[in-house]
Design an enzyme around this catalytic site. Structure first.
Site, PDB file in Angstrom:
ATOM      1  N   TYR A 140       2.755  10.109  -0.257  1.00 11.80           N
ATOM      2  CA  TYR A 140       3.988   9.583   0.701  1.00 11.80           C
ATOM      3  C   TYR A 140       5.297   9.579   0.117  1.00 11.80           C
ATOM      4  CZ  TYR A 140       0.052   6.760   2.413  1.00 11.80           C
ATOM      5  OH  TYR A 140      -1.065   6.299   3.047  1.00 11.80           O
TER       6      TYR A 140
ATOM      7  N   LYS B 186      -2.792   5.944  -4.074  1.00  8.32           N
ATOM      8  CA  LYS B 186      -3.880   6.576  -4.141  1.00  8.32           C
ATOM      9  C   LYS B 186      -3.700   8.132  -4.808  1.00  8.32           C
ATOM     10  CE  LYS B 186      -3.780   4.804   0.472  1.00  8.32           C
ATOM     11  NZ  LYS B 186      -2.406   4.409   0.803  1.00  8.32           N
TER      12      LYS B 186
ATOM     13  N   HIS C 247      -7.558   9.630  -2.245  1.00  3.13           N
ATOM     14  CA  HIS C 247      -7.020   9.605  -0.563  1.00  3.13           C
ATOM     15  C   HIS C 247      -7.824  10.326   0.386  1.00  3.13           C
ATOM     16  CE1 HIS C 247      -2.647   9.225   1.239  1.00  3.13           C
ATOM     17  NE2 HIS C 247      -3.580   8.905   2.073  1.00  3.13           N
TER      18      HIS C 247
ATOM     19  N   ASP D 253       0.852  -1.269   0.136  1.00  2.00           N
ATOM     20  CA  ASP D 253      -0.111   0.127  -0.049  1.00  2.00           C
ATOM     21  C   ASP D 253       0.898   1.277   0.090  1.00  2.00           C
ATOM     22  OD1 ASP D 253      -3.141   1.299   0.626  1.00  2.00           O
ATOM     23  OD2 ASP D 253      -1.511   2.272   1.870  1.00  2.00           O
TER      24      ASP D 253
END
Length: 314
Positions: A51, A76, A109, A46
């Site tokens: 990120y 996402k 997200h 994931d």
């Protein structure tokens, strides 16, 4: 090598492994961490655009020698790319960084749009995040096109309230395959979880260890979820830790869980959270709900998240 046994079926017919490997934070630690995870037997990774870990995940997958089709990859869409004209481009950028032709699951997200542009956190003159005006329904419709083109095998959302999801179901044509939410034994949201089942939407639990993450300001001084006496006591019966038991509880309810760690021993240990709890032990853990939510950026993102859900901010 630990072999993962539990998979859940999505409404697309695809299977999602019950335990995934979360890659939020610690950008520079992710390539070695994902490499270890794949070697140990994780087959569900994931990540997310925000990120900054997609390149590391891609490099680790390439190095691992595990065939692409054996790995379930989720990424996402970030808030500054909600405009329908930006969605496919954002997915293309993720695919390029991951070094893959498609992802298995593409999530919105957050339902909240930021101003369009290159800045992930666009700021106004007042220093606050500049919000955008794209409706999440329009964003999702653009994601539906990505699904139809095969760039993602499934689409879904993350951090939606029930009312937001109900509206999405009414106004779009593809039922989300998954909803990724904060969910753990201290924030159980039973009714909401059952509602997803009735709609055929799979739930993925992020922060399955609750306030284990030091970034959450809430929950300081209350002890850690994984040290909850009930989790520890139930775990002892199976020769497992409180943390492993928290994961098994989520799986017992039919949800996937995505613990994160950069420590080899913990990465291995988390995979062993895929074990079967007796129904009476699931019930025991069902009794420790504190309705405690650790992740709520409402003030920061200019959006009232989780308006109709359990979970006072810890």
């Amino acid at each position: 090598m630990a072999s993962q046994t539990t998979n859940f079926k999505l409404n697309t017919g695809a299977e999602i492994p019950a335990i995934g490997f979360g890659t939020w934070q610690d950008k520079e630690a992710q390539e070695p961490a994902v490499t270890i995870a794949l070697k140990e037997g994780y087959r569900h990774i994931d990540t997310a655009r925000i990120y900054g870990t997609e390149p590391a995940v891609g490099a680790a997958i390439k190095k691992s020698g595990v065939p692409r089709e054996e790995i379930f990859i989720t990424t996402k869409l970030w808030n500054n790319n909600h405009h329908p004209d930006d969605v496919e481009k954002a997915l293309d950028a993720s695919l390029k960084d991951l070094g893959v032709e498609y992802v298995d699951l593409y999530l919105m997200h957050w339902p909240s749009p930021f101003a369009r542009g290159d800045s992930s956190f666009p700021k106004g003159d007042d220093g606050k995040i500049k919000v955008g005006d794209t409706d999440y329904v329009d964003t999702y419709k653009a994601m539906e096109k990505c699904y139809k083109s095969g760039k993602t095998k499934a689409i879904g959302v993350s951090n939606f309230s029930k009312a937001e999801l109900e509206r999405l179901l009414k106004e779009t044509s593809i039922v989300p395959a998954a909803h990724q939410v904060e969910l753990h034994p201290w924030l159980q949201q039973h009714d909401f979880a059952e509602w997803h089942k009735s709609k055929g939407i799979h739930v993925t639990q992020y922060s399955p260890f609750g306030n284990q993450n030091e970034i959450y300001s809430g929950g300081q001084g209350m002890g850690k979820l994984m040290d909850d006496p009930v989790l520890v006591e139930v775990g002892k019966k199976y020769g497992k830790t409180g943390a492993q038991t928290a994961l098994a509880w989520g799986i017992a309810h039919g949800r996937s869980v995505i613990p994160k760690s950069k420590t080899e021993s913990r990465i291995k240990a988390n995979l062993e959270g895929d074990f079967k709890l007796e129904p009476e032990d699931v019930k025991k853990i069902d009794g420790i709900d504190k309705k405690l939510r650790f992740n709520d950026p409402s003030g920061n993102f200019g959006w009232n998240f989780y308006a109709d859900l359990d979970g006072k901010k810890a």
